[in-house]
Design an enzyme around this catalytic site. Structure first.
Site, mmCIF file in Angstrom:
data_model
loop_
_atom_site.group_PDB
_atom_site.id
_atom_site.type_symbol
_atom_site.label_atom_id
_atom_site.label_comp_id
_atom_site.label_asym_id
_atom_site.label_seq_id
_atom_site.Cartn_x
_atom_site.Cartn_y
_atom_site.Cartn_z
ATOM 1 N N ASP A 90 49.654 29.919 56.136
ATOM 2 C CA ASP A 90 48.303 30.185 55.674
ATOM 3 C C ASP A 90 47.577 30.926 56.797
ATOM 4 O O ASP A 90 48.055 30.973 57.933
ATOM 5 C CB ASP A 90 47.594 28.863 55.347
ATOM 6 C CG ASP A 90 46.355 29.085 54.474
ATOM 7 O OD1 ASP A 90 45.701 28.112 54.120
ATOM 8 O OD2 ASP A 90 46.052 30.258 54.172
ATOM 9 N N ASP A 143 52.164 24.911 46.835
ATOM 10 C CA ASP A 143 52.336 24.088 48.036
ATOM 11 C C ASP A 143 51.412 22.899 47.924
ATOM 12 O O ASP A 143 50.298 23.043 47.373
ATOM 13 C CB ASP A 143 51.978 24.876 49.305
ATOM 14 C CG ASP A 143 50.500 24.700 49.655
ATOM 15 O OD1 ASP A 143 49.687 25.494 49.161
ATOM 16 O OD2 ASP A 143 50.168 23.757 50.409
HETATM 17 C C1 LIG Z 1 44.661 21.177 48.944
HETATM 18 N N1 LIG Z 1 43.912 22.145 48.200
HETATM 19 C C2 LIG Z 1 43.801 23.402 48.689
HETATM 20 N N2 LIG Z 1 44.418 23.836 49.825
HETATM 21 C C3 LIG Z 1 44.017 25.132 49.970
HETATM 22 C C4 LIG Z 1 44.311 26.036 50.969
HETATM 23 C C5 LIG Z 1 45.148 25.614 52.153
HETATM 24 C C6 LIG Z 1 46.583 25.537 51.884
HETATM 25 C C7 LIG Z 1 47.108 24.797 53.121
HETATM 26 O O1 LIG Z 1 46.810 23.397 52.910
HETATM 27 C C8 LIG Z 1 47.116 22.537 54.016
HETATM 28 O O2 LIG Z 1 46.309 22.844 55.109
HETATM 29 C C9 LIG Z 1 44.967 22.427 54.856
HETATM 30 C C10 LIG Z 1 48.582 22.663 54.372
HETATM 31 O O3 LIG Z 1 48.832 21.999 55.618
HETATM 32 C C11 LIG Z 1 48.646 20.587 55.542
HETATM 33 C C12 LIG Z 1 48.967 24.124 54.546
HETATM 34 O O4 LIG Z 1 50.390 24.195 54.648
HETATM 35 C C13 LIG Z 1 50.882 24.580 55.877
HETATM 36 C C14 LIG Z 1 48.577 24.971 53.369
HETATM 37 O O5 LIG Z 1 48.846 26.331 53.747
HETATM 38 C C15 LIG Z 1 49.284 27.186 52.718
HETATM 39 C C16 LIG Z 1 43.708 27.314 50.932
HETATM 40 N N3 LIG Z 1 43.992 28.233 51.925
HETATM 41 C C17 LIG Z 1 43.354 29.417 51.910
HETATM 42 N N4 LIG Z 1 43.588 30.325 52.882
HETATM 43 N N5 LIG Z 1 42.479 29.784 50.920
HETATM 44 C C18 LIG Z 1 42.209 28.947 49.893
HETATM 45 O O6 LIG Z 1 41.366 29.302 49.018
HETATM 46 C C19 LIG Z 1 42.848 27.652 49.863
HETATM 47 C C20 LIG Z 1 42.591 26.736 48.827
HETATM 48 C C21 LIG Z 1 43.176 25.477 48.894
HETATM 49 N N6 LIG Z 1 43.062 24.379 48.113
#
Ligand SMILES: CNc1nc2c(CC[C@H]3O[C@H](OC)[C@H](OC)[C@@H](OC)[C@@H]3OC)c3nc(N)[nH]c(=O)c3cc2[nH]1
Length: 379
Positions: free
Chosen positions: A98, A273
């Protein structure tokens, strides 16, 4: 990992559709990703509680790394000096990262947003960091991610239409800058644009069309799974999907429960994810063909049955519920490890079944049968 014709470029192949549901594969230099795909989250370079050979054996073709966490600790430059994230964590398949914006907004303190980017203080040691579209892409490049995300601003829901519009337009300007900064990276890697727009259909359509005009190799739908009801999330997917190119992958960020996955696949999502499988595993909650099983519950104390004797996953097939309940009650780490393993496997098996059902033109039946199994439970 599927038998691979090593690709030196990034591409998406659609093999079959069933209504709006699609199945196919993403080709990357590090291997193919069968879609619909569930991508286990490897936040700080580990899928919590599992060895990567278990992740691979469960059927995962790709895992996630977390830009925000890794830039703070051990540091992107340090990971690069150590050979990059694939070498560091010994995973030779594709990795998606991300951009870090979401984590900055949800994890860090003392942050300041501007057109340039976001400055924030680390939740680890309080140090100041600047995260701009250019720096985010540089960090993801240092980590060696095969699929990278533009820097965006994800607003929590509910929010005002003005707030959603402001963040969506900023994210579009950051999409341009992220894509331009990405051009210096090695062939075969991809960057995805992220559709924003809150729960406002007109803003969602404008965001999707503008990103499609920028011709990204793939598209994420962001700004969802941030507190809204499932029906709002599904409505936004239905609004956005028709405005995204059919020949590019669509990734719904941060989603979700098994039900979220099946319903989102039905509406045209290819990649997911979520921390749910491993986070739930640490809280004694198992996802199975019979629905959710909370291993904390005393009713399992003398149950000799495994979670699912027909599974080919040892965590689902070989350990009694009584033993898992015992480990959970004693707060033994093996309890969290076995239930996380079981959940990662269940999510992979759910997507494998979806891929086969779409290819056979019977996805609707697959969803109905799966939900019946959850409802029936395992009395
Ligand atoms: C839960 N609902 C959720 N997660 C959103 C993530 C983060 C995904 C991220 O969510 C965790 O980080 C916090 C994960 O780590 C614990 C990351 O994996 C490494 C994951 O990265 C793709 C979003 N990221 C971006 N850049 N933009 C978004 O609009 C967005 C929306 C989300 N809704």
């Amino acid at each position: 990992m599927t038998p691979d014709t090593p690709a030196d470029t990034f591409s998406f192949t659609l093999s079959a559709t069933d209504g709006a549901a699609r199945t196919g594969y993403v080709s990357t230099p590090r291997g193919r990703i069968r879609t619909p795909a569930f991508m286990p989250v490897g936040t700080v370079a580990t899928v919590k509680g599992l060895y990567f050979d278990q992740v691979r054996a469960a059927g995962a073709d790709i895992v996630l790394g977390n830009t925000y966490h890794l830039m703070l600790r051990p540091g992107a430059e340090r990971v690069a000096k150590l050979g990059g994230l694939h070498t560091f964590m010994r995973w030779d398949g594709p990795i998606l990262t991300d951009s870090g914006g979401f984590q900055v907004m949800s994890l860090s303190s003392l942050r300041k947003m501007s057109e340039q980017g976001v400055t924030f203080r680390s939740h680890v040691d309080g140090a100041y960091h600047e995260m701009s579209p250019e720096r985010s892409v540089e960090i993801q490049g240092l980590l060696g991610a095969d699929i990278q995300m533009q820097l965006d601003e994800c607003v929590r829901l509910p929010c005002t239409d003005e707030e959603a519009e402001r963040a969506m337009r900023l994210s579009l300007r950051w999409a341009e800058r992220s894509k331009r900064a990405f051009e210096t990276q090695p062939k075969g890697r991809a960057i995805f644009g992220i559709v924003q727009g809150g729960a406002v259909p007109a803003l969602r359509v404008e965001s999707a069309r503008a990103l499609a005009d920028m011709d990204f190799p793939g598209y994420s739908i962001g700004g969802l799974a941030v507190g809204e009801p499932q029906e709002v999330m599904l409505a936004m997917i239905e609004t956005v999907a028709p405005h995204l190119p059919t020949n590019k992958p669509r990734y719904l960020m941060g989603v979700g429960t098994p039900d979220d996955l099946l319903e989102s696949v039905a509406r045209g999502i290819d990649m997911f994810d979520c921390v749910m499988p491993t986070r739930s595993g640490r809280h004694a909650l198992a996802f199975t063909r019979f629905g959710r099983i909370n291993l904390k519950n005393a009713r399992h104390a003398e149950d000799p049955r495994p979670l699912d004797e027909e599974s080919d996953c040892p965590a689902l097939r070989d350990y009694s519920r009584a033993y898992l309940h015992h480990l959970v009650r004693c707060e033994e780490m093996l309890g969290a490890m076995l239930i996380s393993w079981a959940n990662i496997h269940y999510y992979q098996q759910l997507m494998a079944g979806a891929r086969a059902a779409i290819a056979a033109g019977r996805y609707a039946d697959y969803v109905a049968q799966t939900k019946e199994g959850w409802a029936r439970g395992d009395l």
